[in-house]
Scaffold this motif. Structure first.
Motif, mmCIF file in Angstrom:
data_model
loop_
_atom_site.group_PDB
_atom_site.id
_atom_site.type_symbol
_atom_site.label_atom_id
_atom_site.label_comp_id
_atom_site.label_asym_id
_atom_site.label_seq_id
_atom_site.Cartn_x
_atom_site.Cartn_y
_atom_site.Cartn_z
ATOM 1 N N ALA A 15 0.805 -11.038 -3.860
ATOM 2 C CA ALA A 15 -0.531 -10.585 -3.449
ATOM 3 C C ALA A 15 -1.361 -11.758 -2.944
ATOM 4 O O ALA A 15 -2.029 -11.660 -1.903
ATOM 5 N N LEU A 19 -2.719 -12.218 1.030
ATOM 6 C CA LEU A 19 -4.114 -12.268 1.465
ATOM 7 C C LEU A 19 -4.484 -13.620 2.045
ATOM 8 O O LEU A 19 -5.590 -13.779 2.552
ATOM 9 N N LEU A 31 2.503 -7.345 0.947
ATOM 10 C CA LEU A 31 1.792 -6.438 0.035
ATOM 11 C C LEU A 31 2.684 -5.292 -0.411
ATOM 12 O O LEU A 31 2.510 -4.767 -1.513
ATOM 13 N N TRP A 35 3.051 -4.150 -4.223
ATOM 14 C CA TRP A 35 2.931 -2.790 -4.740
ATOM 15 C C TRP A 35 4.199 -2.367 -5.460
ATOM 16 O O TRP A 35 4.145 -1.651 -6.477
ATOM 17 N N ILE A 38 3.990 -3.674 -8.867
ATOM 18 C CA ILE A 38 3.133 -2.859 -9.735
ATOM 19 C C ILE A 38 3.900 -1.630 -10.205
ATOM 20 O O ILE A 38 3.798 -1.224 -11.374
ATOM 21 N N TYR A 42 4.764 -0.275 -14.031
ATOM 22 C CA TYR A 42 4.632 1.074 -14.580
ATOM 23 C C TYR A 42 5.941 1.505 -15.236
ATOM 24 O O TYR A 42 5.938 2.112 -16.319
ATOM 25 N N GLN A 54 3.593 5.731 -7.380
ATOM 26 C CA GLN A 54 3.181 4.477 -6.740
ATOM 27 C C GLN A 54 4.120 4.123 -5.595
ATOM 28 O O GLN A 54 3.680 3.729 -4.513
ATOM 29 N N TYR A 58 2.145 4.208 -2.197
ATOM 30 C CA TYR A 58 1.807 2.879 -1.684
ATOM 31 C C TYR A 58 2.946 2.281 -0.880
ATOM 32 O O TYR A 58 2.780 1.921 0.284
ATOM 33 N N GLU B 38 -7.804 -2.266 -1.934
ATOM 34 C CA GLU B 38 -6.678 -1.521 -2.508
ATOM 35 C C GLU B 38 -6.087 -2.259 -3.709
ATOM 36 O O GLU B 38 -5.721 -1.640 -4.715
ATOM 37 N N LEU B 39 -6.000 -3.593 -3.609
ATOM 38 C CA LEU B 39 -5.462 -4.360 -4.744
ATOM 39 C C LEU B 39 -6.370 -4.219 -5.960
ATOM 40 O O LEU B 39 -5.901 -4.107 -7.094
ATOM 41 N N LEU B 41 -8.204 -1.628 -6.688
ATOM 42 C CA LEU B 41 -7.952 -0.296 -7.243
ATOM 43 C C LEU B 41 -6.674 -0.277 -8.072
ATOM 44 O O LEU B 41 -6.622 0.314 -9.151
ATOM 45 N N ASN B 42 -5.643 -0.969 -7.572
ATOM 46 C CA ASN B 42 -4.387 -1.025 -8.309
ATOM 47 C C ASN B 42 -4.568 -1.727 -9.641
ATOM 48 O O ASN B 42 -3.940 -1.353 -10.638
ATOM 49 N N ASN B 45 -5.852 0.689 -12.077
ATOM 50 C CA ASN B 45 -4.790 1.582 -12.551
ATOM 51 C C ASN B 45 -3.917 0.901 -13.598
ATOM 52 O O ASN B 45 -3.478 1.534 -14.557
#
Lengths: 175, 105
Positions: A15, A19, A31, A35, A38, A42, A54, A58, B38-39, B41-42, B45
């Motif tokens: 991430a 950016l 990105l 995701w 992430i 989960y 997700q 995403y 968006e990051l 928001l993640n 979560n």
């Protein structure tokens, strides 16, 4: 514990690099990796359905929409790299983010969250989840459906543009 | 000092939130700002799932259902946001935030 640290390190690194990069396409692709990390978190935490949601939303959908937006808003073939902005702006952003990070870390570390309930891993099958969604949360599910429909129709209307606008811009020449 | 898994999850999500915040503040490209949001928001979560997994027991599935609705709303937000980016690009021929400084197109 080790998987969590690995997932966290990978997600945060991708991430942060995404950016900071200049090339927008590279940012979007990195990105996607973030995701996916992430989603792995989960899965590690035992929320399988959320992990697959997700991945679908995403990794599958939002990333494609982002790539389409990048490709639709470039002026020439090699207009996908954006210059780094003014250093003052970057330093101000870093200071603000660092301050927020310090406050959040301090609050998290100093708060007594209690011992982890060992072995009390909450389990939730997809069937139970579906019953919950259609039972107590049915109204919220319907509202989310309406919200998604309205938002996607609105997105189409906003992005489509009107024909007179295109006709009146044509004499300028398409850059 | 050792931290519980809940502490580590919360530190992870705070770090992700701050990366998104720095990205949204530092870049002037609209798409990158949207990705920073968006990051963030993640990261929110992640907190829901962390508390669902390690927090005090609640009704089964509360955190999971909250995250599912949050992901649905985030998808709608991303679609509308990127449509707005395309609309702004059509008017200004640029997606720098500084260039989109008038309300009338």
């Amino acid at each position: 514990m080790i998987p969590l640290l690995l997932i966290a390190g990978l997600t945060l690194a991708t991430a942060a690099v995404a950016l900071a990069l200049r090339n927008l396409i590279h940012s979007a692709l990195l990105l996607i990796a973030s995701w996916a990390g992430i989603a792995a978190f989960y899965l590690w935490a035992g929320a399988e359905f959320v992990a697959f949601a997700q991945v679908l939303v995403y990794v599958g959908a939002v990333s494609m929409v982002v790539l389409f937006a990048v490709l639709l808003t470039r002026r020439s073939r090699d207009d996908i790299s954006v210059a780094i902005d003014s250093p003052a702006r970057g330093i101000a952003a870093l200071l603000t983010g660092g301050a927020v990070l310090g406050v959040l870390f301090g609050a998290v570390i100093s708060s007594p969250l209690g011992a982890p309930a060992a072995g009390a891993r909450p389990s939730l099958s997809v069937k139970e989840l579906g019953l919950q969604l259609m039972g107590p949360h049915a109204a919220a599910l319907l509202i989310v459906g309406v919200l998604l429909t309205v938002a996607l129709l609105g997105a189409v209307v906003i992005a489509a543009g009107d024909r007179t606008d295109a006709a009146e811009r044509k004499p300028e020449g398409n850059p | 000092m050792t931290y519980s898994p809940l502490h580590l999850c919360l530190l992870f999500s705070s770090a992700l939130f701050c990366i998104g915040l720095i990205g949204a503040l530092a870049r002037s490209n609209t798409i990158l700002v949207l990705l920073g949001v968006e990051l963030m928001l993640n990261a929110a979560n992640l907190n829901f799932i962390a508390f669902w997994r390690y927090g005090p027991p609640t009704a089964p599935g509360t955190g999971v259902i909250f995250v599912i609705f949050a992901i649905a709303v985030a998808a709608a937000e991303a679609a509308v946001g990127l449509a707005l980016v395309i609309a702004v690009y059509r008017h200004h021929r640029s997606i720098r935030l500084q260039d989109a400084n008038q309300l009338k197109g």
